[in-house]
Scaffold this active site. Structure first.
Site, PDB file in Angstrom:
ATOM      1  N   GLY A  80       3.621   9.759  -7.805  1.00  0.00           N
ATOM      2  CA  GLY A  80       3.283   8.902  -6.680  1.00  0.00           C
ATOM      3  C   GLY A  80       4.533   8.384  -5.993  1.00  0.00           C
ATOM      4  O   GLY A  80       5.654   8.502  -6.515  1.00  0.00           O
ATOM      5  N   CYS A  81       4.344   7.795  -4.821  1.00  0.00           N
ATOM      6  CA  CYS A  81       5.490   7.322  -4.033  1.00  0.00           C
ATOM      7  C   CYS A  81       6.147   6.086  -4.662  1.00  0.00           C
ATOM      8  O   CYS A  81       7.358   6.076  -4.897  1.00  0.00           O
ATOM      9  CB  CYS A  81       5.061   7.051  -2.595  1.00  0.00           C
ATOM     10  SG  CYS A  81       3.561   6.053  -2.423  1.00  0.00           S
ATOM     11  N   TYR A  82       5.357   5.057  -4.960  1.00  0.00           N
ATOM     12  CA  TYR A  82       5.925   3.893  -5.642  1.00  0.00           C
ATOM     13  C   TYR A  82       6.553   4.286  -6.984  1.00  0.00           C
ATOM     14  O   TYR A  82       7.675   3.867  -7.297  1.00  0.00           O
ATOM     15  CB  TYR A  82       4.849   2.834  -5.882  1.00  0.00           C
ATOM     16  CG  TYR A  82       4.465   1.990  -4.688  1.00  0.00           C
ATOM     17  CD1 TYR A  82       5.416   1.301  -3.935  1.00  0.00           C
ATOM     18  CD2 TYR A  82       3.122   1.839  -4.327  1.00  0.00           C
ATOM     19  CE1 TYR A  82       5.054   0.509  -2.856  1.00  0.00           C
ATOM     20  CE2 TYR A  82       2.744   1.041  -3.249  1.00  0.00           C
ATOM     21  CZ  TYR A  82       3.711   0.377  -2.513  1.00  0.00           C
ATOM     22  OH  TYR A  82       3.351  -0.417  -1.455  1.00  0.00           O
TER      23      TYR A  82
ATOM     24  N   THR B 248       7.945   7.001  -7.898  1.00  0.00           N
ATOM     25  CA  THR B 248       9.214   7.692  -7.701  1.00  0.00           C
ATOM     26  C   THR B 248      10.338   6.704  -7.439  1.00  0.00           C
ATOM     27  O   THR B 248      11.400   6.752  -8.088  1.00  0.00           O
ATOM     28  CB  THR B 248       9.100   8.695  -6.535  1.00  0.00           C
ATOM     29  OG1 THR B 248       8.162   9.719  -6.874  1.00  0.00           O
ATOM     30  CG2 THR B 248      10.446   9.331  -6.221  1.00  0.00           C
TER      31      THR B 248
END
EC number: 1.2.1.38
Length: 342
Positions: free
Chosen positions: A148-150, A152
């Site tokens: 996921g973005c968060y 990462t």
């Protein structure tokens, strides 16, 4: 050429995948699926791709995905787990940009995502696609769970500290801000312009779906469960994540040297000079995480600033990075674009 299929090509991560793969050089876009938009030219929905993607959206049932070398799922949670097994059986590699295979414990996944897992057998096989940690496992995988973005931004910011064992792993704090594109391209009131513009708010404080993913990754590095307070915020940006991370230092160490040494060979992690403050606009459109580490007033609190483009290093770019590893290509292929400014 690597024959590529994209399931769910009408969302922001889908169009970002197409943008990156259209100029990749070793990848051929073969099938882009959408049940709703089947028959429509991709460039009619996304004019930015005119002259670069000459395909129509196709229904997944007749898109020939089983004839691809790799299929990306840029779909909502719960889709890839229903279709991955048949593709893998046909010899197709699968990269899921949703969360279906990110958590190792199926019961934990079902708790946070509110549905039964359709393919629990594959969960144990899936490789978590954070190249800076799992590069060698990714090279030999069939099924990649793209982070996921968060997760990462947070993991890349805290990894050096936990690997070196220099901070208290029970009292970590991740104070994170995301642009509106992180919510996807679906129509929802809270992402409408009059709602999101000129506004700033926290959400998911009691518990966000990315929390167990972050704890899992950090715990694996720390060798023990971690204590993490994770608070996401919605900001009036289109792209970008800024993670401000706090940890309690347990022994004296040169933090700048620690981070520079850890990421010295990582093309997509840029440790800025001491005293820097990375900005989201410095990574816009690029597959890079920029990091700065601080020790305010020389005290025992470490502050790490970590910024990424949520649609690139936080999603589509990292997925292409994983594809490059899967097929033995240079890891940077198709991902060496300069960030956009302004």
């Amino acid at each position: 050429m690597i024959k590529v299929g994209i399931v769910g090509g009408t969302g922001y991560t889908g169009v970002e995948l197409m943008r990156l793969l259209a100029r990749h050089g070793a990848a051929q876009l073969s099938a882009i699926t959408s049940r709703k938009e089947a028959g429509m030219a991709v460039a009619d929905l996304f004019p930015s791709l005119r002259g670069h993607v000459d395909l129509q959206f196709r229904d997944p049932a007749d898109a020939g995905l089983d004839r691809c070398d790799v299929v990306f799922f840029a779909t909502p949670n719960g889709i890839a787990m229903q279709e991955a097994e048949s593709l893998l059986a046909a010899g197709v590699k699968v990269i899921d940009l949703a969360a279906d295979f990110r958590l190792e414990e199926v019961a934990e996944w079902e708790k946070w995502y509110g549905m039964s897992h359709a393919s629990p057998r594959l969960v144990a096989e899936a490789v978590y696609g954070l190249p800076e940690v799992n590069r060698e496992r990714i090279r030999n995988a069939r099924l990649i769970a793209n982070p996921g973005c968060y997760p990462t931004a947070v993991q890349l910011g805290l990894l050096p500290l936990l690997e070196a064992g220099v901070v208290d792993p029970t009292s970590l704090i991740a104070d994170c801000k995301s642009g509106v594109s992180g919510a996807g391209r679906k129509a929802e009131v809270h992402t409408l312009f009059p709602e999101a513009a000129d506004n700033f708010k926290a959400y998911g404080v009691p518990g966000h779906r990315h929390l167990p993913e972050i704890r899992q990754g950090l715990g694996r590095v720390a060798g023990r469960p971690v204590g993490l307070t994770f608070v996401p915020h919605l900001t009036p940006l289109i792209r970008g994540i800024h993670a401000t991370l706090y940890a309690r230092l347990e022994r004296d160490i040169d933090l700048q040297e620690l981070f520079e040494r850890r990421y010295a060979s990582e093309h997509f992690v840029d440790v800025l000079p001491a005293g820097s403050h990375p900005e989201t606009r410095a990574v816009r459109g690029a597959n890079v995480c920029r990091i700065a580490v601080h020790r305010p007033q020389g005290g025992d609190t470490v502050v790490v600033l970590s910024v990424i483009d949520n649609l690139v290093k936080g999603a589509a770019g990292q997925a292409v990075q994983n594809m490059n590893l899967l097929f033995g290509l240079p890891e940077t292929q198709g991902l060496d674009g300069v960030p956009l400014l302004p």
